[in-house]
Design a protein around this motif. Structure first.
Motif, PDB file in Angstrom:
ATOM      1  N   LEU A 112      36.898  94.840  31.558  1.00  0.00           N
ATOM      2  CA  LEU A 112      35.641  95.035  32.267  1.00  0.00           C
ATOM      3  C   LEU A 112      35.598  94.182  33.523  1.00  0.00           C
ATOM      4  CD1 LEU A 112      33.281  94.874  29.147  1.00  0.00           C
ATOM      5  CD2 LEU A 112      34.251  96.914  30.223  1.00  0.00           C
ATOM      6  N   ALA A 113      36.281  93.051  33.488  1.00  0.00           N
ATOM      7  CA  ALA A 113      36.393  92.162  34.653  1.00  0.00           C
ATOM      8  C   ALA A 113      37.477  91.145  34.350  1.00  0.00           C
ATOM      9  CB  ALA A 113      35.070  91.461  34.940  1.00  0.00           C
ATOM     10  N   SER A 114      38.100  90.601  35.407  1.00  0.00           N
ATOM     11  CA  SER A 114      39.203  89.654  35.213  1.00  0.00           C
ATOM     12  C   SER A 114      39.254  88.659  36.364  1.00  0.00           C
ATOM     13  CB  SER A 114      40.535  90.417  35.127  1.00  0.00           C
ATOM     14  OG  SER A 114      41.621  89.524  34.972  1.00  0.00           O
ATOM     15  N   ARG A 115      39.564  87.409  36.042  1.00  0.00           N
ATOM     16  CA  ARG A 115      39.758  86.370  37.053  1.00  0.00           C
ATOM     17  C   ARG A 115      40.971  85.521  36.667  1.00  0.00           C
ATOM     18  NH1 ARG A 115      35.666  85.130  41.410  1.00  0.00           N
ATOM     19  NH2 ARG A 115      34.097  86.751  41.105  1.00  0.00           N
ATOM     20  N   THR A 116      41.819  85.218  37.640  1.00  0.00           N
ATOM     21  CA  THR A 116      42.994  84.382  37.418  1.00  0.00           C
ATOM     22  C   THR A 116      43.101  83.344  38.528  1.00  0.00           C
ATOM     23  OG1 THR A 116      44.171  86.256  36.421  1.00  0.00           O
ATOM     24  CG2 THR A 116      45.492  84.351  37.046  1.00  0.00           C
ATOM     25  N   LEU A 117      43.437  82.108  38.151  1.00  0.00           N
ATOM     26  CA  LEU A 117      43.654  81.047  39.123  1.00  0.00           C
ATOM     27  C   LEU A 117      44.898  80.257  38.753  1.00  0.00           C
ATOM     28  CD1 LEU A 117      40.112  79.486  39.744  1.00  0.00           C
ATOM     29  CD2 LEU A 117      41.450  80.870  41.336  1.00  0.00           C
ATOM     30  N   SER A 118      45.594  79.743  39.740  1.00  0.00           N
ATOM     31  CA  SER A 118      46.679  78.809  39.475  1.00  0.00           C
ATOM     32  C   SER A 118      46.079  77.527  38.895  1.00  0.00           C
ATOM     33  CB  SER A 118      47.435  78.485  40.770  1.00  0.00           C
ATOM     34  OG  SER A 118      48.070  79.642  41.273  1.00  0.00           O
ATOM     35  N   HIS A 119      46.737  76.993  37.886  1.00  0.00           N
ATOM     36  CA  HIS A 119      46.221  75.771  37.247  1.00  0.00           C
ATOM     37  C   HIS A 119      47.365  75.067  36.533  1.00  0.00           C
ATOM     38  CE1 HIS A 119      43.609  73.000  35.148  1.00  0.00           C
ATOM     39  NE2 HIS A 119      44.135  73.377  33.999  1.00  0.00           N
ATOM     40  N   ASP A 120      47.524  73.791  36.798  1.00  0.00           N
ATOM     41  CA  ASP A 120      48.544  72.980  36.145  1.00  0.00           C
ATOM     42  C   ASP A 120      47.968  72.434  34.851  1.00  0.00           C
ATOM     43  OD1 ASP A 120      50.506  71.261  35.341  1.00  0.00           O
ATOM     44  OD2 ASP A 120      50.580  70.095  37.191  1.00  0.00           O
ATOM     45  N   ILE A 121      48.489  72.925  33.727  1.00  0.00           N
ATOM     46  CA  ILE A 121      47.937  72.538  32.440  1.00  0.00           C
ATOM     47  C   ILE A 121      48.128  71.055  32.141  1.00  0.00           C
ATOM     48  CG2 ILE A 121      49.937  72.922  30.937  1.00  0.00           C
ATOM     49  CD1 ILE A 121      47.981  74.436  29.057  1.00  0.00           C
ATOM     50  N   SER A 122      49.076  70.426  32.831  1.00  0.00           N
ATOM     51  CA  SER A 122      49.296  68.998  32.610  1.00  0.00           C
ATOM     52  C   SER A 122      48.163  68.145  33.189  1.00  0.00           C
ATOM     53  CB  SER A 122      50.629  68.572  33.225  1.00  0.00           C
ATOM     54  OG  SER A 122      50.607  68.682  34.627  1.00  0.00           O
ATOM     55  N   ARG A 123      47.224  68.753  33.897  1.00  0.00           N
ATOM     56  CA  ARG A 123      46.046  68.008  34.350  1.00  0.00           C
ATOM     57  C   ARG A 123      45.196  67.560  33.174  1.00  0.00           C
ATOM     58  NH1 ARG A 123      42.544  71.058  38.547  1.00  0.00           N
ATOM     59  NH2 ARG A 123      41.502  69.025  38.485  1.00  0.00           N
TER      60      ARG A 123
END
Length: 445
Positions: A112-123
């Motif tokens: 229905l909707a989607s959002r993606t962002l770059s993110h460093d999980i080690s934060r």
């Protein structure tokens, strides 16, 4: 003295039978529109029993009538029934080593909707939760949903998860997360019910329900990316092991004298075929004079883009495929699955990688375990994580235990529509996936 609301065993048995019949009926409608007479015939139940269940499902808003179908002769036209896929929404979160994605899905896992962002999980956990809370707010707004319409949140993380608690346990590719209770933290942040599992497990659920091999009962999904993990379906059920750590194929030692990877195990698969290792190896080969037209410094994206054409890229992927095949042969000899599916970002290397995996795995596997097993690339690509989270949520909701919660959400949404004077949304086009796929909790669909 017994209380007035105490149920006898017979009453409980009847309630359990009705719940099971309800789930079977919903399973049929998840696949296609049907008339009451069709459902009665397929389930072997009386028309009156089906009508009673249908009336209840219509009253809570999970099923709707959508026109009629001719009988082909003299008589009444059959009223068609349709699963109201907008009766409740699902929220799927795909958390990777370098990205965060949130999707709102309907009850057939259509976006229905989607959002993606770059993110460093080690934060670490807190910045990640803050990002996911913000992405969730944006996605719900995009889909014109409010949180009360969301039945469940499903989350995939790139590390081992204690399935009973939702706690991450010693994740090699998630520094700073050991012992973090992702389920509890996100439930507090989002004020919604949350389910959490390892991303490879969710990849297995996704491929078995929505992929090219849907319906297969014995399937292994190998996710190859920053880390390497496997989801194992046996007899149609996800095999998590005692705590949820089954499938950590990346930490199997394929050479006990080999280099030490992130897990600390000498010669583990991840020390040969994980993304950063492959990138470093490609750069080393260039320094040794291996011919290549790739830009300097070589990146994993360069290697994926030119896997079929550049001689250095081809050599790197053939070597990585060989190592993956060695580990996969172990799973073939242990579990004898019908299919092994290669997914994750590095699967974008395509046929070069796949051919090397097949040659390596099949040459090390007993014939009885290799003859009828397919080794293929995944078909869902970057959507595998959210589709797997969706499958996990369906497997929880469409069970006797989950059905009352689904009823509650659907009924609330139905009441809201009635108050607003709006009509239920029209039926959406029927999906291609079928309900013959295995489920992890024994539920339907």
């Amino acid at each position: 003295m017994l209380h007035a609301d105490t149920h006898s065993p017979d009453t409980l048995d009847l309630a359990a039978i009705r719940a099971r019949h309800t789930l079977l009926l919903l399973g049929l409608l998840w696949d296609r529109d049907l008339a009451r007479v069709d459902i009665a015939r397929e389930l072997g139940l009386s028309r009156s029993a089906i009508s009673s269940i249908v009336t209840e499902l219509i009253s809570v808003g999970l099923v709707q009538e959508v026109g009629t179908r001719g009988t082909g002769g003299v008589g009444r036209r059959a009223t068609m029934l349709n699963l109201n896929t907008r009766a409740a929404a699902l929220l799927a979160i795909d958390l990777g080593a370098s990205h965060a994605r949130v999707d709102a899905l309907d009850l057939q896992c259509r976006p229905l909707a989607s959002r993606t962002l770059s993110h460093d999980i080690s934060r670490g956990p807190q910045p990640t939760y803050a990002l996911l809370k913000d992405l969730t707010r944006q996605v719900l707004a995009d889909a014109q949903l409010n949180p009360a319409q969301v039945a469940l949140v499903g989350v995939g993380v790139p590390g081992p998860v204690d399935h009973d608690t939702g706690r991450v346990v010693q994740p090699p590719n998630m520094p700073g997360w050991d012992g973090e209770n992702v389920r509890a933290a996100l439930q507090d942040a989002l004020n919604l019910e949350v389910l959490v599992d390892n991303d490879a497990n969710l990849g297995a659920l996704a491929e078995a329900r929505f992929g090219a091999h849907r319906g297969i009962q014995d399937l292994i999904y190998v996710k190859v990316a920053t880390g390497i993990g496997a989801g194992v379906l046996l007899g149609g059920r996800l095999h998590r092991g005692t705590r949820g750590g089954a499938g950590e194929i990346g930490h199997i030692s394929i050479n006990e004298q080999g280099p030490v990877g992130r897990s600390g195990n000498p010669g583990s698969l991840e020390s040969y075929a994980a993304a950063q290792v492959i990138e470093n190896h490609a750069r080393s080969l260039r320094l040794q004079g291996h011919p290549s037209d790739l830009p300097d410094p070589i990146t994993i994206e360069d290697l994926l883009t030119h896997a079929a054409h550049d001689p250095l890229a081809r050599a790197v992927w053939e070597e990585a495929g060989h190592h993956l095949g060695v580990a996969i042969s172990t799973t073939l000899n242990l579990f004898n699955p019908a299919a092994v599916i290669i997914g994750g970002r590095l699967a974008q290397a395509g046929d070069v990688l796949l051919r090397a995996i097949r040659v390596s795995a099949q040459s090390r596997t007993m014939r009885i375990n290799a003859d009828r097993t397919r080794i293929d690339l995944g078909t869902l690509g970057q959507d595998a994580g959210v589709m797997g989270a969706g499958a996990m949520m369906l497997d929880s909701l469409f069970t006797p235990r989950g059905l009352p919660h689904l009823y509650g959400i659907a009924r609330m949404n139905q009441n809201a529509r009635d108050l607003a004077g709006s009509r239920a949304p029209p039926p959406a086009p029927r999906p291609t996936p079928t309900l013959n796929a295995p489920v992890s909790h024994g539920g339907t669909p």
